[in-house]
Motif scaffolding. Structure first.
Motif, PDB file in Angstrom:
ATOM      1  N   TRP A 225       0.838  -1.208   0.000  1.00 37.90           N
ATOM      2  CA  TRP A 225       0.000   0.000   0.000  1.00 37.90           C
ATOM      3  C   TRP A 225       0.873   1.258   0.000  1.00 37.90           C
ATOM      4  CZ3 TRP A 225      -0.701   4.200   3.220  1.00 37.90           C
ATOM      5  CH2 TRP A 225      -1.903   4.916   3.099  1.00 37.90           C
ATOM      6  N   THR A 226       1.918   1.261   0.826  1.00 31.53           N
ATOM      7  CA  THR A 226       2.822   2.410   0.885  1.00 31.53           C
ATOM      8  C   THR A 226       3.535   2.615  -0.445  1.00 31.53           C
ATOM      9  OG1 THR A 226       3.168   2.051   3.253  1.00 31.53           O
ATOM     10  CG2 THR A 226       4.787   3.412   2.103  1.00 31.53           C
ATOM     11  N   SER A 227       3.950   1.510  -1.064  1.00 35.74           N
ATOM     12  CA  SER A 227       4.590   1.604  -2.374  1.00 35.74           C
ATOM     13  C   SER A 227       3.653   2.227  -3.392  1.00 35.74           C
ATOM     14  CB  SER A 227       5.022   0.197  -2.829  1.00 35.74           C
ATOM     15  OG  SER A 227       5.506   0.223  -4.146  1.00 35.74           O
ATOM     16  N   THR A 228       2.391   1.828  -3.369  1.00 30.41           N
ATOM     17  CA  THR A 228       1.394   2.405  -4.271  1.00 30.41           C
ATOM     18  C   THR A 228       1.246   3.898  -4.040  1.00 30.41           C
ATOM     19  OG1 THR A 228       0.161   0.329  -4.404  1.00 30.41           O
ATOM     20  CG2 THR A 228      -1.043   2.350  -4.934  1.00 30.41           C
ATOM     21  N   LEU A 229       1.173   4.290  -2.765  1.00 36.70           N
ATOM     22  CA  LEU A 229       1.007   5.708  -2.421  1.00 36.70           C
ATOM     23  C   LEU A 229       2.187   6.536  -2.923  1.00 36.70           C
ATOM     24  CD1 LEU A 229      -0.512   7.980  -0.979  1.00 36.70           C
ATOM     25  CD2 LEU A 229       0.682   7.315   1.129  1.00 36.70           C
TER      26      LEU A 229
ATOM     27  N   TYR B  87      -6.938   1.311  -3.686  1.00 34.57           N
ATOM     28  CA  TYR B  87      -7.466   2.315  -4.611  1.00 34.57           C
ATOM     29  C   TYR B  87      -7.519   3.681  -3.941  1.00 34.57           C
ATOM     30  CZ  TYR B  87     -10.145   3.833  -8.658  1.00 34.57           C
ATOM     31  OH  TYR B  87     -10.557   4.464  -9.807  1.00 34.57           O
ATOM     32  N   TRP B  88      -7.789   3.669  -2.648  1.00 36.34           N
ATOM     33  CA  TRP B  88      -7.785   4.902  -1.863  1.00 36.34           C
ATOM     34  C   TRP B  88      -6.391   5.519  -1.871  1.00 36.34           C
ATOM     35  CZ3 TRP B  88      -5.668   6.327   3.015  1.00 36.34           C
ATOM     36  CH2 TRP B  88      -6.231   7.455   3.607  1.00 36.34           C
ATOM     37  N   ALA B  89      -5.355   4.691  -1.709  1.00 35.76           N
ATOM     38  CA  ALA B  89      -3.974   5.184  -1.747  1.00 35.76           C
ATOM     39  C   ALA B  89      -3.632   5.759  -3.116  1.00 35.76           C
ATOM     40  CB  ALA B  89      -2.998   4.057  -1.398  1.00 35.76           C
ATOM     41  N   ILE B  90      -4.072   5.070  -4.173  1.00 34.50           N
ATOM     42  CA  ILE B  90      -3.826   5.567  -5.525  1.00 34.50           C
ATOM     43  C   ILE B  90      -4.381   6.978  -5.674  1.00 34.50           C
ATOM     44  CG2 ILE B  90      -4.544   5.285  -7.942  1.00 34.50           C
ATOM     45  CD1 ILE B  90      -4.399   2.246  -7.477  1.00 34.50           C
ATOM     46  N   ASN B  91      -5.568   7.191  -5.176  1.00 33.55           N
ATOM     47  CA  ASN B  91      -6.218   8.467  -5.394  1.00 33.55           C
ATOM     48  C   ASN B  91      -5.822   9.527  -4.387  1.00 33.55           C
ATOM     49  OD1 ASN B  91      -8.282   8.227  -7.731  1.00 33.55           O
ATOM     50  ND2 ASN B  91      -8.323   6.273  -6.663  1.00 33.55           N
ATOM     51  N   LEU B  92      -5.381   9.115  -3.195  1.00 30.10           N
ATOM     52  CA  LEU B  92      -4.789  10.086  -2.280  1.00 30.10           C
ATOM     53  C   LEU B  92      -3.539  10.676  -2.926  1.00 30.10           C
ATOM     54  CD1 LEU B  92      -4.517  11.495   0.448  1.00 30.10           C
ATOM     55  CD2 LEU B  92      -3.318   9.458   1.294  1.00 30.10           C
ATOM     56  N   GLY B  93      -2.682   9.788  -3.457  1.00 28.98           N
ATOM     57  CA  GLY B  93      -1.498  10.269  -4.148  1.00 28.98           C
ATOM     58  C   GLY B  93      -1.854  11.085  -5.377  1.00 28.98           C
ATOM     59  N   PHE B  94      -2.870  10.619  -6.131  1.00 29.69           N
ATOM     60  CA  PHE B  94      -3.267  11.316  -7.347  1.00 29.69           C
ATOM     61  C   PHE B  94      -3.814  12.706  -7.040  1.00 29.69           C
ATOM     62  CE2 PHE B  94      -6.555  12.270 -10.574  1.00 29.69           C
ATOM     63  CZ  PHE B  94      -5.740  12.339 -11.688  1.00 29.69           C
TER      64      PHE B  94
ATOM     65  N   THR C  22       9.283   6.929  -8.529  1.00 31.49           N
ATOM     66  CA  THR C  22       9.129   5.551  -9.002  1.00 31.49           C
ATOM     67  C   THR C  22      10.308   4.702  -8.570  1.00 31.49           C
ATOM     68  OG1 THR C  22       7.894   6.380 -10.914  1.00 31.49           O
ATOM     69  CG2 THR C  22       8.684   4.118 -11.019  1.00 31.49           C
ATOM     70  N   MET C  23      11.510   5.249  -8.628  1.00 33.80           N
ATOM     71  CA  MET C  23      12.673   4.502  -8.152  1.00 33.80           C
ATOM     72  C   MET C  23      12.574   4.246  -6.649  1.00 33.80           C
ATOM     73  SD  MET C  23      15.338   2.917  -9.105  1.00 33.80           S
ATOM     74  CE  MET C  23      15.746   3.539 -10.745  1.00 33.80           C
TER      75      MET C  23
ATOM     76  N   VAL D  46      12.870   0.606  -4.613  1.00 34.05           N
ATOM     77  CA  VAL D  46      13.696   0.379  -3.417  1.00 34.05           C
ATOM     78  C   VAL D  46      12.844  -0.177  -2.284  1.00 34.05           C
ATOM     79  CG1 VAL D  46      15.077   1.520  -1.640  1.00 34.05           C
ATOM     80  CG2 VAL D  46      15.387   2.131  -4.053  1.00 34.05           C
ATOM     81  N   LEU D  47      11.654   0.373  -2.109  1.00 35.87           N
ATOM     82  CA  LEU D  47      10.760  -0.094  -1.050  1.00 35.87           C
ATOM     83  C   LEU D  47      10.365  -1.549  -1.264  1.00 35.87           C
ATOM     84  CD1 LEU D  47       9.108   0.662   1.462  1.00 35.87           C
ATOM     85  CD2 LEU D  47       7.283   1.433  -0.055  1.00 35.87           C
ATOM     86  N   VAL D  48      10.053  -1.913  -2.487  1.00 32.54           N
ATOM     87  CA  VAL D  48       9.716  -3.305  -2.804  1.00 32.54           C
ATOM     88  C   VAL D  48      10.896  -4.212  -2.499  1.00 32.54           C
ATOM     89  CG1 VAL D  48       9.206  -4.907  -4.696  1.00 32.54           C
ATOM     90  CG2 VAL D  48       7.944  -2.751  -4.505  1.00 32.54           C
ATOM     91  N   PHE D  49      12.095  -3.790  -2.897  1.00 28.59           N
ATOM     92  CA  PHE D  49      13.297  -4.598  -2.696  1.00 28.59           C
ATOM     93  C   PHE D  49      13.575  -4.822  -1.209  1.00 28.59           C
ATOM     94  CE2 PHE D  49      17.926  -4.946  -2.097  1.00 28.59           C
ATOM     95  CZ  PHE D  49      18.181  -6.070  -2.869  1.00 28.59           C
ATOM     96  N   VAL D  50      13.378  -3.804  -0.403  1.00 34.04           N
ATOM     97  CA  VAL D  50      13.751  -3.873   1.009  1.00 34.04           C
ATOM     98  C   VAL D  50      12.673  -4.543   1.857  1.00 34.04           C
ATOM     99  CG1 VAL D  50      14.265  -2.481   3.066  1.00 34.04           C
ATOM    100  CG2 VAL D  50      15.269  -1.864   0.852  1.00 34.04           C
TER     101      VAL D  50
END
Length: 443
Positions: free
Chosen positions: A25-29, A149-156, A182-183, A187-191
């Motif tokens: 979720w954090t990665s999406t945001l 989806y909420w995270a997507i749109n908070l960021g959007f 995006t990078m 990094v977040l996904v990797f860690v």
């Protein structure tokens, strides 16, 4: 609603989900906070570079074509290599390509890099959605999809408003900000995110092994492919918000900042409404919800024909935003319901293809219609397409069992050898609507 009721509603909406979900979720945001290219490409090309609406539509279409090409391959890689490596490759490639897009100037180079950006950006979608289905219990999936989806749109919402003003200063700065964000996701996904691909369950002695899921299996799943087709129609409508709407507003004399404020209403309303609406629709008939969402989408854009001020543009955005709030969790729940466990990547890839096809076709259609006939004809067409989609959803949901939804399994006719509905009847598991805690939802 009292403070205690609000606190209880928030707690019920976010509690009980695994830690890995929150990192996803954090990665999406973070990714959506840096969104710029897809939203402002049309304005960048028409205002900053002086190209026609048709050329802007062509470039946006190439972006969508890249996504269409990548969706299928990414779905296969998600099942074969895993969710995590697919996300890492897609997000790191996107970051590099967006940075390159900030500096290319020749129209052919812009078009070519936009194609590659579309491929890289869409390649992570099947992996993200498959991982979410892997790590979240069936009864919690609609809630999880709603929160994501909420995270997507908070960021959007935040990025649209901020990026609109950044664009007035420098479009290049916006591109570079997206590359950095995006990078950061990669990094977040990797860690933080472990691989979640399910292990193939051993077959008991004397039992028949579950049939493997191939792309042909997905394409022969009649009900699922009907859902994909309807998703294409809905995508054609919603994509006009980032393709035709900015062009039409620019032609009416509005600035990129004005467009950022208008389209920001979409993200703000979803942030405000997504969780309470998801709780509200938990026990409503999904067929009616999908029908209503299609009509709201079509006629919400149709009302744009009558908009002449920033306030009216914002009002039309608010109408079709309600369609998104309802459609997103219900449709994603149906996708997971019709997808076998060990074929989630491929099913999600084909489903993602529907949105990529929408991204490909919408700008071509929108730009051409605006140039040849005017924006009013395009908005009327959106209303017609929404009506067709509503009828299609009504027919699609006929014959599906009522009440708690059944999740597709990896046995028998699992992947839908032509109906999808038969598969859904095997091994019922709760996968519907979001949550009262005594009857948790899913997706």
């Amino acid at each position: 609603m009292s403070t205690s009721s609000l606190r209880r509603a928030v707690h019920e909406s976010v509690s009980g989900l695994p830690r890995a979900f929150w990192w996803l979720w954090t990665s999406t945001l973070v990714n959506r906070l840096g969104a710029f290219v897809a939203t402002f490409m049309a304005l960048y090309l028409t205002i900053e570079r002086g190209y026609s609406a048709s050329f802007a539509g062509l470039v946006a279409a190439l972006y969508g074509l890249g996504g269409a090409v990548a969706s299928i391959g990414a779905g296969v890689l998600t099942d074969r290599l895993g969710r995590r490596p697919t996300m890492l490759a897609a997000q790191s490639s996107t970051a590099v390509l967006v940075a390159v897009l900030a500096f290319v100037e020749h129209p052919v180079a812009i078009a070519g890099v936009a194609l590659l950006v579309g491929m890289a950006a869409s390649a992570s979608r099947p992996a993200v959605q498959a991982m979410m289905a892997d790590i979240v219990a069936p009864e919690d999936r609609v809630r999880a999809f709603s929160l994501n989806y909420w995270a997507i749109n908070l960021g959007f919402a935040l990025s649209s408003i901020g990026a609109g003003f950044i664009a007035e200063y420098s479009y290049r700065a916006g591109f570079l900000i997206e590359a950095v964000m995006t990078m950061a996701c990669a990094v977040l996904v990797f860690v933080k995110l472990p691989e979640s691909r399910p292990d193939q369950a051993p077959t008991a002695a004397g039992s028949t092994a579950a049939p493997s899921v191939h792309l042909g299996t997905v394409l022969r799943d009649g009900r699922f492919m009907a859902l994909v087709g309807l998703s294409v129609l809905i995508g054609l409508i919603f994509q006009q918000g980032s393709v035709a709407l900015p062009v039409a507003m620019g032609a009416d004399g509005f600035s990129s900042g004005d467009f950022g404020l208008a389209i920001g209403v979409n993200g703000v309303l979803i942030v405000v409404l997504q969780i309470p609406v998801t709780r509200f629709i938990a026990r409503r008939d999904p067929r009616m919800l999908l029908v209503v969402s299609a009509l709201l989408a079509g006629y919400g854009f149709g009302l744009t024909a009558f908009a002449g001020s920033l306030a009216l543009y914002a009002l039309t955005v608010a109408v079709w935003t309600l369609a998104e709030v309802v459609n997103a969790p219900v449709q994603m729940g149906l996708v997971v319901r019709l997808s076998p466990t060990h074929g989630r990547g491929r099913y999600q890839g084909v489903y993602s293809l529907s949105w990529s096809v929408g991204s490909l076709a919408a700008p071509l259609i929108g730009g051409r219609v605006i140039d040849e006939y005017g924006a009013a004809w395009l908005w009327g067409g959106c209303a017609a397409v929404g009506t067709v989609a509503a009828v299609g959803y009504w027919g699609l949901m006929r014959g599906l069992p009522e009440g708690p939804e059944a999740e597709t399994t990896d046995s028998g006719d699992e992947a839908g050898t032509g109906s999808g509905g038969e598969a859904a009847k095997a091994k019922p598991k709760t996968v519907s609507g979001p949550p009262e805690r005594d009857a948790q939802p899913a997706g």
